[in-house]
Design a protein around this motif. Structure first.
Motif, mmCIF file in Angstrom:
data_model
loop_
_atom_site.group_PDB
_atom_site.id
_atom_site.type_symbol
_atom_site.label_atom_id
_atom_site.label_comp_id
_atom_site.label_asym_id
_atom_site.label_seq_id
_atom_site.Cartn_x
_atom_site.Cartn_y
_atom_site.Cartn_z
ATOM 1 N N GLY A 7 42.188 39.485 30.789
ATOM 2 C CA GLY A 7 41.944 40.175 32.082
ATOM 3 C C GLY A 7 43.202 40.554 32.826
ATOM 4 N N LEU A 8 44.367 40.178 32.326
ATOM 5 C CA LEU A 8 45.633 40.490 33.016
ATOM 6 C C LEU A 8 46.091 41.882 32.615
ATOM 7 C CD1 LEU A 8 47.930 39.488 34.796
ATOM 8 C CD2 LEU A 8 49.051 38.614 32.725
ATOM 9 N N GLY A 9 46.429 42.681 33.642
ATOM 10 C CA GLY A 9 46.964 44.032 33.417
ATOM 11 C C GLY A 9 45.918 45.080 33.298
ATOM 12 N N LEU A 10 44.629 44.753 33.536
ATOM 13 C CA LEU A 10 43.595 45.772 33.460
ATOM 14 C C LEU A 10 43.537 46.603 34.752
ATOM 15 C CD1 LEU A 10 40.689 43.856 31.661
ATOM 16 C CD2 LEU A 10 42.333 45.452 30.681
ATOM 17 N N LEU A 11 44.066 46.101 35.922
ATOM 18 C CA LEU A 11 44.080 46.848 37.202
ATOM 19 C C LEU A 11 45.424 47.524 37.361
ATOM 20 C CD1 LEU A 11 42.372 44.251 39.617
ATOM 21 C CD2 LEU A 11 41.306 46.179 38.464
ATOM 22 N N ARG A 12 45.452 48.635 38.060
ATOM 23 C CA ARG A 12 46.676 49.361 38.321
ATOM 24 C C ARG A 12 47.363 48.807 39.575
ATOM 25 N NH1 ARG A 12 45.238 55.756 37.378
ATOM 26 N NH2 ARG A 12 44.616 55.543 35.169
ATOM 27 N N CYS A 13 48.699 48.748 39.448
ATOM 28 C CA CYS A 13 49.477 48.281 40.620
ATOM 29 C C CYS A 13 49.588 49.427 41.641
ATOM 30 C CB CYS A 13 50.878 47.854 40.166
ATOM 31 S SG CYS A 13 50.889 46.390 39.136
ATOM 32 N N GLN A 65 32.370 41.586 34.811
ATOM 33 C CA GLN A 65 31.615 40.886 33.781
ATOM 34 C C GLN A 65 32.422 40.892 32.470
ATOM 35 O OE1 GLN A 65 27.695 42.526 33.321
ATOM 36 N NE2 GLN A 65 26.885 41.429 35.111
ATOM 37 N N CYS A 66 32.211 39.859 31.700
ATOM 38 C CA CYS A 66 33.022 39.680 30.469
ATOM 39 C C CYS A 66 32.824 40.848 29.525
ATOM 40 C CB CYS A 66 32.653 38.358 29.807
ATOM 41 S SG CYS A 66 33.649 37.996 28.339
ATOM 42 N N LEU A 67 31.606 41.387 29.467
ATOM 43 C CA LEU A 67 31.371 42.477 28.523
ATOM 44 C C LEU A 67 32.133 43.724 28.936
ATOM 45 C CD1 LEU A 67 29.018 44.549 29.947
ATOM 46 C CD2 LEU A 67 27.610 42.559 29.520
ATOM 47 N N ASP A 68 32.389 43.934 30.309
ATOM 48 C CA ASP A 68 33.178 45.071 30.770
ATOM 49 C C ASP A 68 34.640 44.889 30.423
ATOM 50 O OD1 ASP A 68 30.876 46.202 31.764
ATOM 51 O OD2 ASP A 68 31.108 45.239 33.736
ATOM 52 N N VAL A 69 35.101 43.642 30.520
ATOM 53 C CA VAL A 69 36.496 43.363 30.172
ATOM 54 C C VAL A 69 36.729 43.678 28.687
ATOM 55 C CG1 VAL A 69 38.262 41.594 30.005
ATOM 56 C CG2 VAL A 69 36.738 41.646 31.980
ATOM 57 N N GLN A 70 35.746 43.246 27.819
ATOM 58 C CA GLN A 70 35.888 43.519 26.394
ATOM 59 C C GLN A 70 35.887 45.010 26.122
ATOM 60 O OE1 GLN A 70 32.984 41.351 24.057
ATOM 61 N NE2 GLN A 70 33.149 39.502 25.349
ATOM 62 N N ALA A 71 35.046 45.752 26.831
ATOM 63 C CA ALA A 71 34.993 47.200 26.646
ATOM 64 C C ALA A 71 36.293 47.851 27.078
ATOM 65 C CB ALA A 71 33.803 47.778 27.436
ATOM 66 N N ALA A 72 36.909 47.320 28.189
ATOM 67 C CA ALA A 72 38.183 47.883 28.673
ATOM 68 C C ALA A 72 39.282 47.681 27.645
ATOM 69 C CB ALA A 72 38.552 47.238 30.006
ATOM 70 N N TYR A 73 39.320 46.532 27.028
ATOM 71 C CA TYR A 73 40.326 46.289 25.979
ATOM 72 C C TYR A 73 40.110 47.199 24.780
ATOM 73 C CZ TYR A 73 42.627 42.208 28.037
ATOM 74 O OH TYR A 73 43.372 41.412 28.831
ATOM 75 N N ARG A 74 38.867 47.428 24.417
ATOM 76 C CA ARG A 74 38.605 48.290 23.268
ATOM 77 C C ARG A 74 38.998 49.728 23.568
ATOM 78 N NH1 ARG A 74 33.787 45.057 23.116
ATOM 79 N NH2 ARG A 74 33.830 43.610 21.323
ATOM 80 N N VAL A 119 40.033 39.821 36.924
ATOM 81 C CA VAL A 119 40.912 40.838 36.365
ATOM 82 C C VAL A 119 42.056 41.072 37.326
ATOM 83 C CG1 VAL A 119 41.052 43.183 35.495
ATOM 84 C CG2 VAL A 119 38.936 41.903 35.188
ATOM 85 N N ARG A 120 43.299 41.121 36.846
ATOM 86 C CA ARG A 120 44.475 41.291 37.691
ATOM 87 C C ARG A 120 45.254 42.501 37.200
ATOM 88 N NH1 ARG A 120 45.698 36.669 40.640
ATOM 89 N NH2 ARG A 120 44.446 34.853 40.133
ATOM 90 N N CYS A 121 46.182 42.874 38.106
ATOM 91 C CA CYS A 121 47.112 43.933 37.754
ATOM 92 C C CYS A 121 48.254 43.327 36.968
ATOM 93 C CB CYS A 121 47.616 44.669 38.998
ATOM 94 S SG CYS A 121 48.575 43.606 40.110
ATOM 95 N N GLY A 122 49.213 44.200 36.599
ATOM 96 C CA GLY A 122 50.294 43.716 35.785
ATOM 97 C C GLY A 122 51.190 42.726 36.492
ATOM 98 N N CYS A 123 51.363 42.919 37.774
ATOM 99 C CA CYS A 123 52.212 41.968 38.524
ATOM 100 C C CYS A 123 51.430 40.830 39.123
ATOM 101 C CB CYS A 123 52.986 42.733 39.619
ATOM 102 S SG CYS A 123 51.888 43.525 40.832
ATOM 103 N N GLN A 124 50.139 40.841 38.869
ATOM 104 C CA GLN A 124 49.238 39.787 39.327
ATOM 105 C C GLN A 124 49.115 39.762 40.850
ATOM 106 O OE1 GLN A 124 50.153 35.986 37.671
ATOM 107 N NE2 GLN A 124 50.189 36.722 35.525
#
Length: 558
Positions: free
Chosen positions: A499-505, A475-484, A463-468
């Motif tokens: 997974g891109l943009g899920l972390l804060r810069c 875990q993949c299931l956490d990523v899916q939950a974050a998008y939802r 998982v990366r921030c917006g600027c990478q």
């Protein structure tokens, strides 16, 4: 009984008194002689030799002599008249008759008195002169030698044609009309059982008698057993009045009057005997054949199509074609002939017009049958009857996960049940299919249908921030939950952006963004005049805008 009673005969009542030919033979009274009289009634009388008796010449008489004693001769001349009635007997008294022929020679005239000559008295004088006088008939001369003028009746036969025109007069020659013909003519019917007699010459006006007997001529037509008998007749028998009713080969019967053979006719009624040979017809009159069947029937076309029948005369064997297609099944058994109506060769052997028959078209289409079991492949053979051969085409079927391709014979694969097909398609390895909510592959063994529990994927995702700049592993299931949680569907996230943009810069991310923007500004070329945007410039601008959008999105997430 006769007079003497010796003979008995059957006679008519008026002729009951008759005399027989027998002599009496009874003894006379003298007892020495018998009665020489014929059949008589009563007493015979006395003996004729008793009493006065004379000598044979009758000149001398004797009395008292016994009856049994012969009278003596007198010795004088007999002097009895001879048979010529002219001269007398010159012999002495004698017993018995005098000489019959007078031999005295005298002068005689012939009967016609044309000749005089001395001849013996007993001999007639006849000259040779023929009499030329006509007889009583007035037709023939006498022509008798030495005729005395008393000509005898004509001895010739009359011979004139009688009024009957059939015979000549049989009477002696005569004057005047002949007597009617004495003969009778018998007129009979054809069989001779009935007849009557008429005077000769009147038969021309007569008709043959009506005979009540049946005609003996047997009919020759097919109705001889049911034909009504008719009376005896002359000439030809009356024609049969029954209907022919002979059956045609088509099954109909002839409706005309009987026209079968006729028996030879009886001779015509005639009474004259023909000298020439009779032309009586003794041969059978042959019958005429039945005409062609005139019945009207509905006849189908040569292709035997329903609804294309025509009304035709039964005997008319003309074939016709309708405007329909043939429609007969082809030898393949799957298609029908598309030619116009025509006669088949199989029927031409029964028809008259064999040249018009032709075979149906040959099917050139490929086989279009559905194979059993159901198969998507068409039969490689041309159109044929019967079942198609088993399909040997190799079919490719991928495994459930798509990582492997299996090759089967079509007939083998289609004969398997659905469960067996699923088992045969499995490759036996990992599924290798991408899960629907993330970018990972299914960890299960190759299986059909949806992957089980795709939202429970436990794979590691960076998982990366917006600027990478920042990155972590979730875990993949956490990523899916974050998008939802942010209202986005994981399915809509591409693999590169997952997974891109899920972390804060943080602060480091902002300084890095500014350095990047300054570097980009420094790299821009200085353009004195505004040039028209090219495709290359448009692409650069699009990338720059996309990058700015991502940075702005990341800042919002933070």
């Amino acid at each position: 009984m006769c007079r003497c009673g010796r003979v008995e005969e059957e006679r008519e009542c008026c002729e009951r008194d008759f005399r027989c030919e027998n002599a009496c033979g009874k003894a006379l009274d003298c007892g020495k002689h018998v009665c020489e009289r014929g059949c008589h009634v009563g007493q015979c009388g006395g003996c004729p030799l008793q009493g006065k008796r004379t000598c044979p010449c009758g000149k001398r008489v004797y009395e008292g002599m016994s009856c049994d004693v012969a009278v003596p001769l007198c010795g004088a001349t007999c002097d009895k008249m001879l048979s010529c009635r002219i001269h007398r007997c010159h012999d002495r008294c004698h017993r018995g008759p005098c000489i019959e022929t007078c031999r005295m020679v005298i002068a005689k005239l012939c009967r016609c008195r044309s000749l005089k000559k001395e001849v013996p008295c007993y001999q007639d004088l006849v000259c040779e002169r023929k009499c030329q006088r006509m007889r009583d008939c007035g037709r023939h001369a006498c022509k008798r030698r030495c005729c005395n003028g008393d000509c005898p009746p004509c001895s010739e036969i009359c011979g004139k044609r009688l009024l009957c025109k059939n015979h000549k007069c049989p009477s002696p020659c005569h004057r005047g009309a002949c007597a009617p013909c004495p003969l009778m003519v018998t007129i009979s019917c054809a069989c001779g059982e009935t007849q009557f007699e008429v005077p000769c010459g009147t038969e021309k006006d007569q008709k043959p008698p009506k005979c009540r007997k049946s005609c003996h001529v047997i009919p020759l037509c097919r109705h001889r057993s049911i034909c009504k008998p008719h009376k005896c007749h002359y000439g030809a028998c009356p024609p049969c009045r029954l209907l022919c009713e002979e059956e045609y080969p088509c099954g109909h019967s002839c409706k005309l009057s009987c026209h079968g053979p006729r028996p030879p006719p009886n001779p015509e009624f005639t009474l004259k005997t023909k000298k020439k040979k009779s032309n009586h017809q003794s041969e059978v009159t042959p019958g005429s054949p039945c005409p062609p069947c005139p019945e009207l029937i509905w006849r189908s076309c040569v292709g035997e199509h329903i609804g294309a029948e025509r009304m035709m005369v039964c005997s008319d064997r003309t074939q016709f074609s309708c405007d329909n297609l043939c429609g007969n099944p082809l030898p393949c058994g799957n298609h029908y002939c598309t030619k116009y109506c025509h006669a088949l060769k199989s029927q031409s052997s029964l028809s008259v017009e064999t040249r018009s028959a032709e075979s149906c078209e040959v099917c050139s289409l490929p086989c279009q049958k559905e194979r059993l079991p159901t198969c998507p492949h068409s039969c490689p053979l041309p159109c044929h009857p019967g079942e198609c051969p088993p399909c040997k085409v190799l079919v490719k079927r991928s495994c459930h996960c798509g990582s492997m391709v299996h090759v089967f014979e079509c007939i083998y694969f289609n004969t398997l049940s659905e469960k067996e097909q699923m088992a045969a398609r499995s490759c036996g390895g990992p599924c290798h299919r991408k899960l629907p909510y993330c970018t990972h592959l299914c960890p299960e063994i190759c299986h059909p249908g949806q992957c089980p529990l795709p939202e429970q994927c436990c794979k590691k995702v960076t998982v990366r921030c917006g600027c990478q700049t920042l990155k972590k592993e979730w875990q993949c299931l956490d990523v899916q939950a974050a998008y939802r949680n942010i209202g986005r569907d994981p399915k809509d996230i591409s693999k590169n952006q997952f997974g891109l943009g899920l972390l804060r810069c943080n602060s480091d991310c902002k300084s890095k963004v500014q350095v990047v923007d300054s570097v980009l500004q420094s790299r821009k070329p200085k353009v004195e005049e505004k040039e028209p945007a090219t495709e290359k410039h448009v692409g650069k601008r699009r990338k720059r805008r996309e990058r700015v959008r991502v940075v702005n999105q990341a800042s919002r997430l933070q």
